[in-house]
Scaffold this motif. Structure first.
Motif, PDB file in Angstrom:
ATOM      1  N   THR A 235      21.320 -20.888 -17.914  1.00 37.89           N
ATOM      2  CA  THR A 235      20.685 -21.243 -16.651  1.00 37.89           C
ATOM      3  C   THR A 235      19.802 -20.083 -16.213  1.00 37.89           C
ATOM      4  OG1 THR A 235      21.065 -21.983 -14.378  1.00 37.89           O
ATOM      5  CG2 THR A 235      22.584 -20.352 -15.260  1.00 37.89           C
ATOM      6  N   SER A 236      18.835 -20.379 -15.356  1.00 35.52           N
ATOM      7  CA  SER A 236      17.935 -19.332 -14.870  1.00 35.52           C
ATOM      8  C   SER A 236      18.547 -18.631 -13.668  1.00 35.52           C
ATOM      9  CB  SER A 236      16.578 -19.924 -14.497  1.00 35.52           C
ATOM     10  OG  SER A 236      16.718 -20.878 -13.463  1.00 35.52           O
ATOM     11  N   ARG A 237      18.233 -17.380 -13.550  1.00 39.06           N
ATOM     12  CA  ARG A 237      18.766 -16.577 -12.458  1.00 39.06           C
ATOM     13  C   ARG A 237      17.699 -15.604 -11.989  1.00 39.06           C
ATOM     14  NH1 ARG A 237      21.241 -10.864 -13.300  1.00 39.06           N
ATOM     15  NH2 ARG A 237      22.388 -10.524 -11.389  1.00 39.06           N
ATOM     16  N   THR A 238      17.476 -15.554 -10.681  1.00 38.00           N
ATOM     17  CA  THR A 238      16.487 -14.667 -10.081  1.00 38.00           C
ATOM     18  C   THR A 238      17.205 -13.502  -9.419  1.00 38.00           C
ATOM     19  OG1 THR A 238      14.956 -16.493  -9.701  1.00 38.00           O
ATOM     20  CG2 THR A 238      14.585 -14.481  -8.455  1.00 38.00           C
ATOM     21  N   ALA A 239      16.802 -12.315  -9.780  1.00 33.40           N
ATOM     22  CA  ALA A 239      17.393 -11.099  -9.241  1.00 33.40           C
ATOM     23  C   ALA A 239      16.279 -10.181  -8.752  1.00 33.40           C
ATOM     24  CB  ALA A 239      18.258 -10.405 -10.291  1.00 33.40           C
ATOM     25  N   CYS A 240      16.676  -9.057  -8.195  1.00 29.15           N
ATOM     26  CA  CYS A 240      15.723  -8.115  -7.614  1.00 29.15           C
ATOM     27  C   CYS A 240      16.071  -6.706  -8.091  1.00 29.15           C
ATOM     28  CB  CYS A 240      15.742  -8.179  -6.085  1.00 29.15           C
ATOM     29  SG  CYS A 240      14.569  -7.071  -5.284  1.00 29.15           S
ATOM     30  N   ALA A 241      15.041  -5.952  -8.421  1.00 28.57           N
ATOM     31  CA  ALA A 241      15.204  -4.568  -8.839  1.00 28.57           C
ATOM     32  C   ALA A 241      14.300  -3.687  -7.990  1.00 28.57           C
ATOM     33  CB  ALA A 241      14.864  -4.401 -10.317  1.00 28.57           C
ATOM     34  N   ARG A 242      14.803  -2.514  -7.634  1.00 29.11           N
ATOM     35  CA  ARG A 242      14.042  -1.590  -6.808  1.00 29.11           C
ATOM     36  C   ARG A 242      13.325  -0.575  -7.693  1.00 29.11           C
ATOM     37  NH1 ARG A 242      18.412  -0.083  -2.027  1.00 29.11           N
ATOM     38  NH2 ARG A 242      18.604  -2.192  -1.158  1.00 29.11           N
ATOM     39  N   THR A 243      12.094  -0.314  -7.355  1.00 27.71           N
ATOM     40  CA  THR A 243      11.313   0.680  -8.072  1.00 27.71           C
ATOM     41  C   THR A 243      10.325   1.319  -7.113  1.00 27.71           C
ATOM     42  OG1 THR A 243       9.901   1.050  -9.997  1.00 27.71           O
ATOM     43  CG2 THR A 243       9.582  -0.993  -8.785  1.00 27.71           C
ATOM     44  N   LEU A 244       9.593   2.307  -7.579  1.00 28.21           N
ATOM     45  CA  LEU A 244       8.625   3.041  -6.769  1.00 28.21           C
ATOM     46  C   LEU A 244       7.222   2.815  -7.310  1.00 28.21           C
ATOM     47  CD1 LEU A 244      10.440   6.484  -6.278  1.00 28.21           C
ATOM     48  CD2 LEU A 244      10.347   4.564  -4.679  1.00 28.21           C
ATOM     49  N   VAL A 245       6.267   2.767  -6.399  1.00 27.31           N
ATOM     50  CA  VAL A 245       4.853   2.718  -6.757  1.00 27.31           C
ATOM     51  C   VAL A 245       4.302   4.111  -6.491  1.00 27.31           C
ATOM     52  CG1 VAL A 245       2.648   1.561  -6.400  1.00 27.31           C
ATOM     53  CG2 VAL A 245       4.781   0.293  -6.077  1.00 27.31           C
ATOM     54  N   ARG A 246       4.009   4.848  -7.544  1.00 29.99           N
ATOM     55  CA  ARG A 246       3.694   6.263  -7.406  1.00 29.99           C
ATOM     56  C   ARG A 246       2.198   6.560  -7.371  1.00 29.99           C
ATOM     57  NH1 ARG A 246       8.422   9.038  -8.235  1.00 29.99           N
ATOM     58  NH2 ARG A 246      10.087   7.902  -9.298  1.00 29.99           N
ATOM     59  N   THR A 247       1.396   5.717  -7.938  1.00 27.96           N
ATOM     60  CA  THR A 247      -0.034   6.010  -8.000  1.00 27.96           C
ATOM     61  C   THR A 247      -0.816   4.714  -8.139  1.00 27.96           C
ATOM     62  OG1 THR A 247      -1.723   7.294  -9.149  1.00 27.96           O
ATOM     63  CG2 THR A 247      -0.025   6.276 -10.493  1.00 27.96           C
ATOM     64  N   GLY A 248      -2.129   4.815  -8.038  1.00 30.43           N
ATOM     65  CA  GLY A 248      -3.012   3.667  -8.154  1.00 30.43           C
ATOM     66  C   GLY A 248      -4.425   4.111  -8.463  1.00 30.43           C
ATOM     67  N   VAL A 249      -5.248   3.158  -8.892  1.00 29.19           N
ATOM     68  CA  VAL A 249      -6.641   3.418  -9.227  1.00 29.19           C
ATOM     69  C   VAL A 249      -7.509   2.422  -8.481  1.00 29.19           C
ATOM     70  CG1 VAL A 249      -8.366   3.552 -11.060  1.00 29.19           C
ATOM     71  CG2 VAL A 249      -6.018   4.312 -11.498  1.00 29.19           C
ATOM     72  N   ASP A 250      -8.447   2.938  -7.697  1.00 31.82           N
ATOM     73  CA  ASP A 250      -9.404   2.081  -7.010  1.00 31.82           C
ATOM     74  C   ASP A 250     -10.394   1.557  -8.044  1.00 31.82           C
ATOM     75  OD1 ASP A 250     -11.537   1.002  -5.443  1.00 31.82           O
ATOM     76  OD2 ASP A 250     -10.825   2.180  -3.738  1.00 31.82           O
ATOM     77  N   GLU A 251     -10.388   0.250  -8.288  1.00 37.40           N
ATOM     78  CA  GLU A 251     -11.229  -0.317  -9.334  1.00 37.40           C
ATOM     79  C   GLU A 251     -12.708  -0.283  -8.983  1.00 37.40           C
ATOM     80  OE1 GLU A 251      -9.828  -4.204 -10.223  1.00 37.40           O
ATOM     81  OE2 GLU A 251      -7.924  -3.527 -11.077  1.00 37.40           O
ATOM     82  N   LYS A 252     -13.052  -0.173  -7.726  1.00 33.82           N
ATOM     83  CA  LYS A 252     -14.465  -0.155  -7.340  1.00 33.82           C
ATOM     84  C   LYS A 252     -15.083   1.211  -7.576  1.00 33.82           C
ATOM     85  CE  LYS A 252     -17.550  -1.188  -3.447  1.00 33.82           C
ATOM     86  NZ  LYS A 252     -17.624  -1.625  -2.024  1.00 33.82           N
TER      87      LYS A 252
END
Length: 658
Positions: A12-29
């Motif tokens: 059967t399918s099961r939906t769960a949640c995991a915690r993580t951090l977003v540390r950086t990003g790149v502005d595509e423009k």
């Protein structure tokens, strides 16, 4: 990309949640690499725009009439409302808009409506509980009579199985309002007021025009989140919004074949936390048909006691092993130290607030700010400690079930437990256990293995004998059968005479009750958890553990003549010759003896020695002299191995963790 995993037979399918951090990003423009602080600032600007719209919607709709309309599930013309909160609010015409001069796309408005709709839907249950409680207000709010309890449960929807602690908490809340205002509140909206709006982004309400997420092609442990963020706090045009690509490191708990969903982003200072939802295939857990079960009992210092039982074809229930215990005394002691520290800080802060009396320029105002920051720091420490303890205890319980081959875990339903009669300190310690968190974490981990977790009623699990259902006599310890206590249980029935640790008897009763009542297991409509609601007398009579006969593993049948024994006993240890002198600087006498020519005992020879020599402190008149000093031969002392030998590392197989 498909949002549903492929399922095989029995899965059967099961939906769960995991915690993580977003540390950086790149502005595509612009191609600019955004640091963690800059990324948190831009996400904070977006969440502030969403929170502003949510506060406007809640201020307009925070009343019983609108909440009742939304919770009814139908609109004005009788059509069913969509399950998505933002779609339901649009069907009802409850719109949200940003401040004048601010430009946002429709997906930002969706997130605001989704967050507001979830808050309005969640308050409906609390509103019904408060209305039922106010309609049957007791004569003495501190203690209801049995008839008053029946009345309030009948007035609350689903009140038959509602924990009494919830009703008591709402009663205390209303009594506080009565004391402050001289009257009872009308409903929960007057009692609580408009809730505070958290700063978060519900990206699940958006589509690909606002945010996307996909696994990285370079590795299974990476994902790429793309979303539109403002370049300024008050974007005036769509040109003030740009796409930002954020790489995310997936936690190891996310399976490689799991389907990823858009996360919820939260800002905490310069840190961006992501609650990443994912769906994957797991073995299907069944409500009935179990033959091997694990019973788990809650304790105070011994946090968990667990053991497995088996149901054979004849309907007899027997134990599989002696059980095990999860001890976390050191962690719980630290938890209670932090609790006492938090109580002292709160008391001091309340006193400062009374002295300040609303004057911001008071000389105690800076000290109050310092106290509030310290209170927040201590609260975070307590939360992190409880969370870590819950995960470790849940992992231990699931591992016990896997090792025993159990297909179900039965736990006590202690949601309504309120300790009393044991002193103020012990009552608080019992009431503030992390039982709810441990149960949730156990369900999370057990679902991955296809093991069902069922809660059973806790009535008489520690009171009755697991073998004959006779009321037990609780004593202080096994060697003090005449001193009343609570740790050791003795069955007074002449044909049974079972005795053992109170917690070990409780997990036997819990597991046996679950197997006997497994046909009555149902799924709760609100939480979807498997529960056994009531205890039936005819089934409870079969919830007994049949004792197994103790058999020797070694064949002791006599096969030859008895070996003759000498009538002269062996000489005393002091008269025995010492072994040959080995190589190195060592003594000639056996270890455990102090040399007679020494004026000072060796370092290891003191009252409480290490792991090899054990002293026996006693409170009676018998005082072992040699063992107390750690020198000389005595029945209560264990001789340490010779120093020229390598002491092996021993592993404990007691089954308990501390």
């Amino acid at each position: 990309m498909s949002r549903k995993p492929l399922l095989a037979d029995g899965e059967t399918s099961r939906t769960a949640c995991a915690r993580t951090l977003v540390r950086t990003g790149v502005d595509e423009k612009t191609g600019e690499v955004l640091t963690q602080a800059v990324l948190a600032e831009r996400i904070g600007w977006c969440s502030d725009l969403v929170a502003g719209m949510v506060s406007v919607v809640l201020a307009e709709r925070w009343n019983s009439r609108d909440v009742k309309v939304l919770a009814s599930g139908v609109d004005e013309v009788g059509r069913n409302l969509p399950s998505n909160a933002w779609m339901a609010l649009r069907r009802l015409g409850w719109s949200a808009a940003p401040h004048e001069g601010v430009k946002v796309n429709d997906r930002i408005v969706r997130m605001a409506q989704e967050q507001a709709g979830r808050a309005l839907r969640s308050v409906k249950w609390r509103a019904d509980v408060v209305l039922g409680m106010l309609a049957t207000w007791p004569a003495d709010p501190s203690k209801r009579t049995p008839s008053e309890w029946d009345a309030v449960r009948a007035a609350v929807p689903g009140g038959k199985y509602l924990p009494s602690s919830i009703i008591k908490a709402r009663t205390r809340q209303a009594a506080t309002y009565l004391k402050a205002n001289g009257r009872l509140p009308v409903d929960v909206f007057e009692l609580e007021g408009t809730p505070r709006i958290p700063r978060l982004l519900l990206l699940a309400a958006c589509d690909g025009q606002q945010a996307t997420i996909e696994r990285s092609e370079t590795g299974t442990g990476q994902a790429l989140l793309r979303l539109q963020l403002p370049t300024r706090p008050d974007p005036a045009t769509y040109r003030d919004w740009t796409w930002v690509a954020c790489p995310i490191a997936l936690p190891p708990t996310v399976p490689a074949a799991a389907v990823l969903h858009l996360p919820t982003l939260r800002c905490a200072g310069d840190t961006v936390r992501a609650d990443l939802a994912y769906t994957h295939a797991v073995p299907k857990a069944h409500r009935t048909g179990h033959t091997v079960a694990l019973g788990v009992d809650w304790g105070l210092n011994t946090l968990l006691s667990a053991g497995a039982v088996q149901l054979n074809g004849e309907g007899r229930i027997t134990t599989l092993g002696a059980g095990a215990q999860f001890r976390a005394a050191d962690v719980l002691a630290k938890q209670h130290r932090l609790r006492r520290l938090s109580e002292r800080l709160h008391t001091k802060a309340d006193q400062y607030m009374r002295l300040i009396a609303g004057h911001d320029d008071h000389q105690l105002a800076p000290k109050l700010d310092v106290l509030r920051s310290e209170i927040a720091h201590v609260s975070n420490r307590r939360s992190n400690l409880n969370d870590s303890l819950a995960w470790v205890a849940a992992r231990w319980a699931v591992d016990q079930a896997i090792a025993a081959g159990a297909t179900v875990i039965y736990v006590e339903d202690l949601r309504s437990m309120e300790a009393g009669g044991m002193g103020r300190t012990l009552n608080t310690r019992l009431s503030q256990q992390v039982r709810g968190q441990i149960a949730d974490r156990t369900r999370h981990l057990a679902t991955e293995q296809g093991i069902a977790v069922v809660t059973v009623p806790a009535r008489n699990t520690s009171k009755l004998c697991p073998h004959c259902l006779t009321p037990l006599r609780h004593r202080k310890a096994s060697d003090r059968p005449t001193i009343a206590g609570w740790k050791w249980a003795i069955c007074p029935h002449q044909d049974c005479r079972w005795q053992g640790d109170r917690d070990h008897g409780a997990w036997r009763r819990i597991a046996a009750r679950g197997l006997a009542h497994q046909a009555t297991t149902v799924s709760d409509r609100t939480s979807s958890h498997m529960v056994i609601r009531t205890v039936l007398d005819n089934l409870e009579a079969n919830a007994v553990v049949t004792p197994t006969a103790k058999t020797s593993r070694k064949d002791r049948t006599k096969t030859g003549p008895t070996r003759p024994r000498s009538t002269r006993p062996a000489p005393r240890r002091r008269r025995a010759p010492s072994p040959a002198r080995p190589r190195g600087r060592v003594g000639q006498r056996p270890e455990g003896h102090a040399h007679t020519d020494r004026t000072r005992l060796p370092r290891a020879a003191h009252r409480h020695q290490g792991v090899n020599t054990i002293s026996t402190p006693t409170t009676s008149r018998h005082r072992p002299r040699g063992a107390a000093l750690g020198a000389g031969f005595h029945l209560h002392a264990h001789a340490s191995p010779p120093r020229w030998e390598t002491i092996p590392e021993t592993q404990s197989n007691s089954g308990s963790h501390s």
